[in-house]
Design an enzyme around this catalytic site. Structure first.
Site, PDB file in Angstrom:
ATOM      1  N   CYS A 121       0.834  -1.204   0.000  1.00 35.37           N
ATOM      2  CA  CYS A 121       0.000   0.000   0.000  1.00 35.37           C
ATOM      3  C   CYS A 121       0.872   1.259   0.000  1.00 35.37           C
ATOM      4  CB  CYS A 121      -1.013  -0.029   1.145  1.00 35.37           C
ATOM      5  SG  CYS A 121      -2.378   1.150   0.904  1.00 35.37           S
ATOM      6  N   HIS A 171      -3.909  -4.537  -0.061  1.00 36.81           N
ATOM      7  CA  HIS A 171      -3.465  -5.047   1.240  1.00 36.81           C
ATOM      8  C   HIS A 171      -3.452  -6.575   1.205  1.00 36.81           C
ATOM      9  CE1 HIS A 171      -3.396  -1.342   3.669  1.00 36.81           C
ATOM     10  NE2 HIS A 171      -4.350  -0.931   2.847  1.00 36.81           N
ATOM     11  N   GLU A 220      -2.506  -8.465   3.557  1.00 39.08           N
ATOM     12  CA  GLU A 220      -2.906  -8.969   4.877  1.00 39.08           C
ATOM     13  C   GLU A 220      -4.421  -8.970   5.066  1.00 39.08           C
ATOM     14  OE1 GLU A 220      -2.815  -4.547   5.491  1.00 39.08           O
ATOM     15  OE2 GLU A 220      -1.710  -6.005   4.278  1.00 39.08           O
TER      16      GLU A 220
END
Length: 212
Positions: free
Chosen positions: A82, A190, A192
């Site tokens: 990001c 992202h 994650e």
């Protein structure tokens, strides 16, 4: 193997750390750090980022981490996420901010007047979107072309060198959402927050030797 997750107070750090630990199959030492020396000594580096780029750049400099990032990107497997990925470019329109200058090009804002299907698209671009691979890469192993990943951003990469673009997405025009060169790999989305596909990409990073 030591894997440093750079902590400069501006990333979704604990989620990134937990995701990496969840796919750590070979006993790597994965740790958060804001110590430039620890970053430089690590075998691999993950560079998250969340928030406004001017704030991220300020905090990176305040903790003395900018040079550590520049040094590690010279040779070690490096994963930007990001705003951590946006910081690798020369400049961002967000706050007229100078980046680290590791990649030629800039970071630009989505136009506020974009329309798709008769409806104006909202900025920021938020939610799940498909990612289309434009070049082969070891970090794409086990990930289908067109897989969905989770985005939250108002600004996106505009690489000056087309060879940097590894994958694209649509909103509604195509934009680069994964860039890389040599040992550096960086995503606008992202990982994650991207469930199975994001975890697979992180797993691939832990296994990656930095060669393409």
């Amino acid at each position: 193997m030591k894997v440093a997750v750079i902590d400069y107070g501006m990333g979704n750090l604990h989620s990134v750390l937990k995701s990496l630990q969840a796919v750590n199959e070979n006993g790597a030492d994965i740790f958060l750090t804001r110590d430039p020396e620890a970053v430089v000594k690590a075998d691999k580096v993950v560079f998250p980022g969340q928030g406004a780029m001017p704030d991220c750049m300020r905090e990176l400099n305040r903790h003395g981490l900018a040079e550590a990032v520049r040094e590690t990107t010279q040779s070690k497997p490096f994963f930007g996420i990001c705003v951590g990925a946006q910081l690798l470019f020369e400049h961002s329109e967000e706050g007229d901010t100078a980046g680290l200058g590791l990649f030629p090009g800039k970071v630009v804002r989505f136009a506020d007047d974009q329309v798709a299907g008769g409806e104006r698209l909202k900025v920021p671009h938020m939610g799940w979107n498909q990612v289309y691979q434009t070049r082969s890469h070891p970090l794409f192993a086990g990930i289908a072309d067109g897989e969905r990943f989770y985005f939250v951003h108002s600004y996106h990469f505009a690489p000056a060198d087309a060879a940097l673009t590894l994958a694209e997405s649509d909103y509604p025009q195509r934009f680069a959402c994964i860039v890389g060169r040599g040992n550096i790999f960086a995503t606008q989305f992202h990982t994650e927050k991207s469930h199975r596909a994001g975890l697979q990409m992180m797993k691939n990073f832990l296994a990656w030797d930095g060669n393409v």
